[in-house]
Every structure is written in C-alpha cells, then in structure tokens.
Design an enzyme around this catalytic site. Sequence first.
Site, PDB file in Angstrom:
ATOM      1  N   SER A   9       0.838  -1.192   0.000  1.00 52.72           N
ATOM      2  CA  SER A   9       0.000   0.000   0.000  1.00 52.72           C
ATOM      3  C   SER A   9       0.875   1.244   0.000  1.00 52.72           C
ATOM      4  CB  SER A   9      -0.895  -0.006   1.235  1.00 52.72           C
ATOM      5  OG  SER A   9      -1.564   1.230   1.322  1.00 52.72           O
ATOM      6  N   HIS A  34      -0.662  -0.818  -4.581  1.00 51.33           N
ATOM      7  CA  HIS A  34      -2.015  -0.461  -4.140  1.00 51.33           C
ATOM      8  C   HIS A  34      -2.081   1.040  -3.849  1.00 51.33           C
ATOM      9  CE1 HIS A  34      -5.980  -1.472  -2.519  1.00 51.33           C
ATOM     10  NE2 HIS A  34      -5.742  -0.598  -1.559  1.00 51.33           N
ATOM     11  N   ASP A  36      -4.427   4.170  -2.556  1.00 51.52           N
ATOM     12  CA  ASP A  36      -5.635   4.516  -1.797  1.00 51.52           C
ATOM     13  C   ASP A  36      -6.114   5.908  -2.161  1.00 51.52           C
ATOM     14  OD1 ASP A  36      -6.217   2.285   0.090  1.00 51.52           O
ATOM     15  OD2 ASP A  36      -4.128   2.624   0.632  1.00 51.52           O
ATOM     16  N   MET A  38      -8.869   8.650  -1.448  1.00 51.95           N
ATOM     17  CA  MET A  38      -9.896   9.034  -0.460  1.00 51.95           C
ATOM     18  C   MET A  38     -10.343  10.466  -0.737  1.00 51.95           C
ATOM     19  SD  MET A  38      -8.048   7.566   2.975  1.00 51.95           S
ATOM     20  CE  MET A  38      -7.098   6.049   2.943  1.00 51.95           C
ATOM     21  N   HIS A  67      -7.899   1.819  -5.236  1.00 52.15           N
ATOM     22  CA  HIS A  67      -9.056   1.590  -4.361  1.00 52.15           C
ATOM     23  C   HIS A  67      -9.697   2.946  -4.075  1.00 52.15           C
ATOM     24  CE1 HIS A  67     -10.509   0.470  -0.024  1.00 52.15           C
ATOM     25  NE2 HIS A  67     -11.515   0.584  -0.871  1.00 52.15           N
ATOM     26  N   MET A  69     -12.113   5.145  -2.306  1.00 50.60           N
ATOM     27  CA  MET A  69     -12.984   5.365  -1.149  1.00 50.60           C
ATOM     28  C   MET A  69     -13.616   6.741  -1.347  1.00 50.60           C
ATOM     29  SD  MET A  69     -10.340   3.791   1.606  1.00 50.60           S
ATOM     30  CE  MET A  69      -8.946   3.773   0.491  1.00 50.60           C
ATOM     31  N   MET A 142     -12.445  -5.286   3.219  1.00 46.63           N
ATOM     32  CA  MET A 142     -11.719  -4.425   4.154  1.00 46.63           C
ATOM     33  C   MET A 142     -11.620  -5.138   5.502  1.00 46.63           C
ATOM     34  SD  MET A 142     -10.672  -1.822   2.531  1.00 46.63           S
ATOM     35  CE  MET A 142      -9.987  -0.909   3.928  1.00 46.63           C
ATOM     36  N   PHE A 148      -7.865   5.143   7.059  1.00 43.58           N
ATOM     37  CA  PHE A 148      -6.590   5.408   7.729  1.00 43.58           C
ATOM     38  C   PHE A 148      -5.696   4.170   7.657  1.00 43.58           C
ATOM     39  CE2 PHE A 148      -9.753   8.108   9.727  1.00 43.58           C
ATOM     40  CZ  PHE A 148      -9.126   9.344   9.727  1.00 43.58           C
ATOM     41  N   GLY A 149      -4.392   4.384   7.551  1.00 42.23           N
ATOM     42  CA  GLY A 149      -3.452   3.264   7.572  1.00 42.23           C
ATOM     43  C   GLY A 149      -3.130   2.865   9.002  1.00 42.23           C
ATOM     44  N   ASP A 176      -7.421  -6.060   2.756  1.00 43.35           N
ATOM     45  CA  ASP A 176      -6.678  -4.825   3.005  1.00 43.35           C
ATOM     46  C   ASP A 176      -6.922  -4.355   4.432  1.00 43.35           C
ATOM     47  OD1 ASP A 176      -5.529  -2.309   3.009  1.00 43.35           O
ATOM     48  OD2 ASP A 176      -6.814  -1.460   1.460  1.00 43.35           O
ATOM     49  N   GLY A 177      -5.829  -4.212   5.181  1.00 39.33           N
ATOM     50  CA  GLY A 177      -5.922  -3.658   6.530  1.00 39.33           C
ATOM     51  C   GLY A 177      -5.282  -4.554   7.569  1.00 39.33           C
TER      52      GLY A 177
END
Length: 225
Positions: A9, A34, A36, A38, A67, A69, A142, A148-149, A176-177
């Site tokens: 990520s 990956h 992210d 947002m 991804h 969001m 998820m 948030f990471g 993921d997560g």
Amino acid sequence: MVQPKIAPSMLSSDFANLASEAERMIRCGADWLHMDIMDGHFVPNLTIGAPVIESLRKHTQAYLDCHLMVTNPIDYVEPFGKAGASGFTFHVEVSKDNWQELVQKIKSKGMKPGVSLKPGTPVEEVFPLLEGENPVEMVLIMTVEPGFGGQKFMPEMMDKVRVLRKKYPSLDIEVDGGLGPSTIDLAASAGANCIVAGSSVFGAPDPAHVISLLYKSVENAQKSS
C-alpha cells in the site's frame, strides 16, 4: 487456481519520493502497487487523485491497483482511465443504483473493475455484482475501517473471504488492513489471494523478505486447500 498477488500500500510509502518507492517495491517482488484514493467525504481522510496516478504512471509499468474510497465513483472513471490506473475498485455502499453502468464504464477505459465493502457491510451485498451480465473481477474485503493506515486486523472478516472463495473459486479476493507476517496465514487459509500490506512492508528492515513471506503463505494455503 487464482494467482497470489502482493500489493504494497503506497499510502505507507514516502510520498515525497513516490516514483522511487514504487520502483523499490517492484524490485522487492511486489506484484501490484495499491493506491488509496480518499475524497474526505466517503472517508474522513483525503489522499491522492488522478494527477498523482498520472505522474506515477510516467515512472512505472507496474499494475496500479486503485481503491476508490469516494462517494461518487462514476465521476472518477474517466480521469483515472486517462491517468493510467490498471484496476478501479469502488465501494458497494455508494454504487447500489448504478453499478452496471459503472462496471461497463470502467471496462471501457481498459481498467479491471473491483468492488469493496466496509467491515459492517454484509458480504451478500456484492453477490449481484458478481452474478450480473457484466460482473466485477475482484472483491476487496476491508479488514479494517477504511480511511486510515496502520489499523489492527479484524480476523472476523475472514468469514466473508471464506464465503466468497467457496461460492466463486476463480475470483480474485483481496484483503486490506493490518496484513503482515502475524496475520497473513489467517487471510491466506480463508482464501484471499490478493494481499494489500502497508506498514508491515514499508516499516520492515527487509521489505523483500516480508513480500516473499506473504506470497509463500498464499501459495502454501492454496496447495493445501
């Protein structure tokens, strides 16, 4: 059998050196990168958009696993297609009314369509998107709340992975997560084959070792299933 894919990520990378971080991850054995995205609305955080994907694309041939969001994914399809995104994963929670049009548009821009669901969303909500005339090609489960990471892995989400793997044996299932050496075996044995890992890779003294360990865990789980 579905191919194992490890996707560091980039949210955990050094954003000031995104191109060299991407190159380093590919050198360390990453299959995908990956990304992210947002919007500060669907999730409280705000990260990157199409201009960053476009800039990064000039420096790498890697598969950019995006991804989204975001509240209105359909507005992002064209700019992300132009920017060079490889995969476009949207959230089921915001696309119940127009997912068929959305998937068609994603494919028409040469991207692989995927759907994601938050921890509180029942896995059954993605079934129609996998069984329609124009199905998505990946489901992202998820294993933390998106936005948030660095959050803690939620093992109870593995039930969703198991249900999907049993019902759709050839589906790409991404998690993921909170994925890393201590949680990978749970995800791999449940049937996940695409693994997103942030701080466990970027925070490791030897990222290549962690990527290899994640890959082997998926491979071993597939052999024994």
